[in-house]
Design an enzyme around this catalytic site. Structure first.
Site, PDB file in Angstrom:
ATOM      1  N   ASN A  87      -2.560  17.612  26.349  1.00 36.12           N
ATOM      2  CA  ASN A  87      -2.140  17.726  24.949  1.00 36.12           C
ATOM      3  C   ASN A  87      -0.613  17.609  24.953  1.00 36.12           C
ATOM      4  O   ASN A  87       0.086  18.527  25.375  1.00 36.12           O
ATOM      5  CB  ASN A  87      -2.581  19.058  24.344  1.00 36.12           C
ATOM      6  N   GLU A 107      -3.300  15.146  20.571  1.00 36.22           N
ATOM      7  CA  GLU A 107      -2.220  15.489  19.631  1.00 36.22           C
ATOM      8  C   GLU A 107      -1.033  14.532  19.797  1.00 36.22           C
ATOM      9  O   GLU A 107       0.105  14.939  19.963  1.00 36.22           O
ATOM     10  CB  GLU A 107      -1.790  16.955  19.798  1.00 36.22           C
ATOM     11  N   TYR A 114      -9.955  16.422  20.865  1.00 35.02           N
ATOM     12  CA  TYR A 114      -9.013  17.435  20.376  1.00 35.02           C
ATOM     13  C   TYR A 114      -9.756  18.225  19.294  1.00 35.02           C
ATOM     14  O   TYR A 114      -9.930  17.774  18.174  1.00 35.02           O
ATOM     15  CB  TYR A 114      -7.754  16.767  19.813  1.00 35.02           C
ATOM     16  N   ASP A 145      -8.253  19.322  24.712  1.00 34.45           N
ATOM     17  CA  ASP A 145      -7.865  20.622  24.168  1.00 34.45           C
ATOM     18  C   ASP A 145      -9.026  21.110  23.311  1.00 34.45           C
ATOM     19  O   ASP A 145      -9.255  20.594  22.220  1.00 34.45           O
ATOM     20  CB  ASP A 145      -6.588  20.455  23.333  1.00 34.45           C
ATOM     21  N   ASP A 171       3.781  22.221  24.884  1.00 29.88           N
ATOM     22  CA  ASP A 171       3.359  23.617  25.020  1.00 29.88           C
ATOM     23  C   ASP A 171       2.061  23.734  25.825  1.00 29.88           C
ATOM     24  O   ASP A 171       1.594  24.835  26.113  1.00 29.88           O
ATOM     25  CB  ASP A 171       3.241  24.312  23.655  1.00 29.88           C
ATOM     26  N   HIS A 172       1.473  22.602  26.191  1.00 25.23           N
ATOM     27  CA  HIS A 172       0.331  22.542  27.105  1.00 25.23           C
ATOM     28  C   HIS A 172       0.781  21.866  28.392  1.00 25.23           C
ATOM     29  O   HIS A 172       1.701  21.044  28.379  1.00 25.23           O
ATOM     30  CB  HIS A 172      -0.814  21.688  26.527  1.00 25.23           C
TER      31      HIS A 172
END
Length: 280
Positions: free
Chosen positions: A34, A62, A134, A173, A270-271
């Site tokens: 992601n 994303e 996702y 994700d 952030d992943h």
């Protein structure tokens, strides 16, 4: 210590020596990430990492970019590439890169409520189906939890039909920490998106119809293994995280998996990316 943003490629072992339960080394490497915006991740050297990983299949979630605005850098050499955008600009979106050209590629679940958001690419290969997904988030104060639970039903029915034809590998994700071991602070998150009883039961229910969470199958007791960290309060440097990204496989493929690795030294989102090594 602040959250890092630069990846040190020299710290990463891009190979896998582990054999699967059948005693075989991997012959297929799949990467899932992601990226939280494909244009943003390019600026943070994310493409350099993807090239260095050199996976046979790369799944991104994303991407947040309309197809006509994709930078040239995303069209990686040596891969067939497939992009799915959301009708809402700057939202969702998934991408698939494959060294081998798939037999067929489809987009979405044939369900208008979800297909407008750009959440799913299905690639058919000779021996398996590959799903890049996702999954919808239950949202702040769980405002979209009903939508998420509806997604679970539609997704499960769709994947079950594919699994009847040939085995399935699912990655992406999935927006749920399945068990208490899958996040740092389970007790304070039971009413938050990603760790509600309903979402966790949804994952249990999905696995029960014939799928395996490859990471937990290999590492049933491993703690502090996460794929997502909030940008707030230096969560990543403190490893206050969640395991939201998965490789799930049809049960009959379980013994073919060599390893499932979290690339937690790779920054830019952030992943972190996750890698599946498998012999098919």
């Amino acid at each position: 210590m602040m959250n890092k943003t630069d990846s040190n490629m020299d710290e990463i072992n891009f190979d896998c020596q582990k054999l699967n339960a059948e005693g075989k080394k991997y012959n297929l490497k799949i990467s899932s990430w992601n990226v939280s915006g494909i244009r943003a991740v390019i600026k943070k050297n994310g493409i350099k990492y993807i090239e260095k990983e050199d996976a046979d299949i790369v799944a991104l979630q994303e991407t947040k970019c309309d197809k006509d605005k994709l930078p040239d850098e995303v069209k990686l050499k040596g891969y067939h590439h497939y992009f799915l955008e959301s009708k809402k600009p700057g939202y969702c979106g998934v991408a698939l890169y494959s060294k081998e050209k798939p037999v067929d590629v489809k987009y979405g679940l044939s369900d208008p409520e979800f297909d407008d958001e750009g959440r799913l690419i299905i690639a058919e290969y000779q021996k398996f189906f590959f799903i890049n997904v996702y999954v919808p988030n239950a949202g702040q104060k769980l405002v979209t939890l009903p939508k998420r639970l509806q997604w679970n039903k539609v997704f499960k029915a769709y994947i079950k039909k594919l699994d009847e034809k040939k085995p399935v590998i699912i990655c992406g994700d999935m927006n749920v920490a399945h068990q208490e071991i899958d996040l740092k602070n389970p007790k304070t998150n039971t009413k938050n998106a990603g760790f509600t009883k309903e979402e966790r039961e949804g994952m249990t229910d999905f696995l029960a119809v014939g799928f395996v969470d490859t990471f937990r199958a290999l590492y049933p007791d491993k703690t502090d293994a996460y794929t997502f960290w909030s940008y707030f309060a230096n969560a990543r440097s403190k490893n206050i995280g969640w395991r939201l990204d998965y490789f799930l496989v049809s049960e009959r493929m379980k013994d073919k998996v060599c390893d499932n690795v979290m690339r937690d030294k790779v920054y830019g989102s952030d992943h972190c990316p996750i890698i599946l090594y498998i012999n098919i």
